[in-house]
Design a protein around this motif. Structure first.
Motif, PDB file in Angstrom:
ATOM      1  N   SER A  68       0.827  -1.201   0.000  1.00  0.00           N
ATOM      2  CA  SER A  68       0.000   0.000   0.000  1.00  0.00           C
ATOM      3  C   SER A  68       0.867   1.259   0.000  1.00  0.00           C
ATOM      4  O   SER A  68       0.579   2.226  -0.715  1.00  0.00           O
ATOM      5  CB  SER A  68      -0.918  -0.005   1.225  1.00  0.00           C
ATOM      6  N   LYS A  69       1.927   1.242   0.803  1.00  0.00           N
ATOM      7  CA  LYS A  69       2.842   2.384   0.833  1.00  0.00           C
ATOM      8  C   LYS A  69       3.504   2.578  -0.519  1.00  0.00           C
ATOM      9  O   LYS A  69       3.686   3.711  -0.985  1.00  0.00           O
ATOM     10  CB  LYS A  69       3.906   2.185   1.916  1.00  0.00           C
ATOM     11  N   GLU A 116       3.258   6.017  -2.624  1.00  0.00           N
ATOM     12  CA  GLU A 116       4.501   6.743  -2.921  1.00  0.00           C
ATOM     13  C   GLU A 116       4.757   6.833  -4.421  1.00  0.00           C
ATOM     14  O   GLU A 116       5.212   7.862  -4.924  1.00  0.00           O
ATOM     15  CB  GLU A 116       5.675   6.067  -2.216  1.00  0.00           C
ATOM     16  N   ASP A 127       2.300   3.289  12.809  1.00  0.00           N
ATOM     17  CA  ASP A 127       1.654   3.736  11.571  1.00  0.00           C
ATOM     18  C   ASP A 127       0.669   4.878  11.778  1.00  0.00           C
ATOM     19  O   ASP A 127       0.273   5.519  10.810  1.00  0.00           O
ATOM     20  CB  ASP A 127       0.923   2.565  10.903  1.00  0.00           C
ATOM     21  N   GLY A 142       1.562   8.356  10.356  1.00  0.00           N
ATOM     22  CA  GLY A 142       1.991   8.172   8.975  1.00  0.00           C
ATOM     23  C   GLY A 142       1.941   9.406   8.100  1.00  0.00           C
ATOM     24  O   GLY A 142       2.337   9.362   6.950  1.00  0.00           O
ATOM     25  N   ILE A 161      -2.989   4.912   2.756  1.00  0.00           N
ATOM     26  CA  ILE A 161      -2.175   3.721   2.981  1.00  0.00           C
ATOM     27  C   ILE A 161      -2.919   2.710   3.846  1.00  0.00           C
ATOM     28  O   ILE A 161      -2.952   1.520   3.546  1.00  0.00           O
ATOM     29  CB  ILE A 161      -0.830   4.109   3.642  1.00  0.00           C
TER      30      ILE A 161
END
Length: 449
Positions: free
Chosen positions: A126-127, A131, A278, A281, A288
């Motif tokens: 997901s990150k 990104e 998290d 974040g 995310i």
């Protein structure tokens, strides 16, 4: 805008301007970065005891002035050359904010179309999706396209005026609450819900810092649309007998509820599928965390994710319209050009600056567009919450609190601030608490700068 709001229409429009990314995206992000409970407690107190007072003050300027923002100040002052008219320039904060706000809403649109039915399996994936989309060169065209679509929808709604805004919010606000409470009920079924409740409502005062206090103050201004001219503009189209205190409560309390629901829901999913680390974040928190949570629900997850993004998109669009409207109303009153022409010209300016904002998050351009360790996106977010909105409300509070006579204020508010205690506490909030908040925020930010 030619016609007046109905009573419910005004509340829904003002609520729509308030309940947007500020409550659903920015609040959980800021709460997570400030340790949860202590920040939430501060936010609640400031919103109820100071935010309501400032909302009533801004509504009074619009209701009694019944013109665009600068001219409302002139009307109340009964002096066309009064220096207070310059307070109205804060209406240009709206287009400034939209240069990054529409970019974030573009992320929502992208996730609705491209991610909802192709959900990540874990946080790492997901990150990587977030990104790649927000900072990699190959995704710039998608970011700009989504940004342009959001801005085009906003401009279209503005062109058709107040009734378009009113009709939009009759649909969007109820749907938003249905979606979010449905997702909250699901979160309540997870074992981590209790952990989320503790994080949100059990204040750890060891985590309370000056930055937490400042962030809570800034969040109130951002989430209530204070200082941008939105409330003044909308209030110029309400009946002079409308109970502004009740209207303010109808804006603040549902906004708080949505903030709390969003926080509980998001942190429940963080603790269920991620880690406590998290929660801090940053801006990508909901982009995310939530896709991972929905991914654990199988085929149903894609549908629920799409529903969430639709709700977030609706909330954001009601805010983008409210941020642009004060500027367009002023320019329409002051120039010979049509509402449509002015809307499209201002929107083009927002679009061009917005492209630069988007590039500031890109790995290839970030270094060039980073100043004093903040990229342009972060600077606009920072300036909006801590400078433009706060100082707009600061001068508005001083205007109502000190410049307008007590007798006139008594006459204007006699229908709802009936007791001496209610009236003088409201006046004290405007004269002391609100200005003090702004000065504290300003000093803190200058020292940190």
């Amino acid at each position: 805008m030619q016609k007046d709001f109905g009573k419910i229409g005004f509340i829904l429009a003002a609520l729509g301007s308030s309940i947007g990314l500020g409550h659903i995206w920015r609040f959980p992000t800021t709460a997570g970065m400030n340790g949860g409970g202590a920040f939430v407690l501060l936010f609640l107190g400031i919103a109820l005891f100071v935010g309501v007072a400032m909302l009533v003050a801004e509504m009074l300027v619009g209701q009694q002035g019944r013109k665009n923002v600068p001219d409302s100040f002139k009307e109340i002052a009964q002096n066309p050359k009064t220096s207070w008219r310059f307070v109205g320039i804060t209406l240009f904060a709206g287009p400034f904010i939209l240069t990054f706000y529409c970019a974030v809403l573009g992320w929502v649109l992208y996730y609705l179309v491209s991610v909802s039915f192709n959900l990540p399996a874990d946080f790492a994936q997901s990150k990587a999706i977030f990104e790649t989309f927000s900072s990699h060169t190959e995704q710039i065209s998608y970011q700009i396209l989504c940004f342009a679509i959001i801005l085009a929808i906003t401009a279209y709604s503005i062109v058709y005026g107040i009734k378009s805004i009113e009709r939009l919010n009759y649909v969007l606000m109820p749907l938003l609450f249905i979606i979010f409470f449905g997702l909250l009920f699901y979160a309540m079924s997870l074992p981590s819900f209790g952990e989320s409740v503790e994080f949100m409502f059990k204040p750890d005062f060891s985590k309370l810092t000056s930055n937490t206090i400042i962030d809570a103050m800034g969040q109130v201004f951002f989430s209530l649309s204070l200082g941008a001219g939105t409330i003044i503009t909308y209030s110029s189209h309400v009946n002079r007998n409308q109970n502004l205190f009740a209207s303010a409560l109808w804006i603040v309390i549902p906004g708080i509820i949505i903030s709390i629901v969003a926080g509980l829901m998001i942190f429940t999913f963080v603790f269920a599928y991620g880690s406590k680390a998290d929660v801090a974040g940053g801006p990508g928190l909901i982009f995310i965390v939530l896709p991972v949570m929905f991914g654990h629900l199988g085929a149903l997850g894609g549908f629920l994710c799409a529903l969430f993004m639709i709700g977030l998109l609706f909330a954001g669009l009601s805010s983008t319209v409210s941020l642009l409207e004060p500027c367009i109303k002023y320019l329409t009153d002051k120039t010979k050009y049509s509402r449509a022409t002015l809307t499209y010209v201002v929107s083009l300016g927002i679009f061009l600056v917005g492209i630069i904002v988007i590039l500031s998050m890109n790995t290839n351009y970030q270094a060039t567009l980073t100043f004093f360790e903040k990229n342009l996106f972060d600077w606009i977010d920072w300036i909006s919450a801590n400078m433009l909105l706060t100082w707009g409300s600061f001068f508005n509070s001083l205007f109502i609190g000190y410049f307008v006579s007590k007798d006139k204020l008594r006459e204007w508010t006699k229908g709802y601030l009936k007791s001496d205690f209610a009236f003088y506490f409201w006046l004290y909030s405007l004269r002391v608490l609100a200005p003090l908040m702004v000065i504290v925020i300003f000093i803190n930010r200058i020292q940190r700068f």
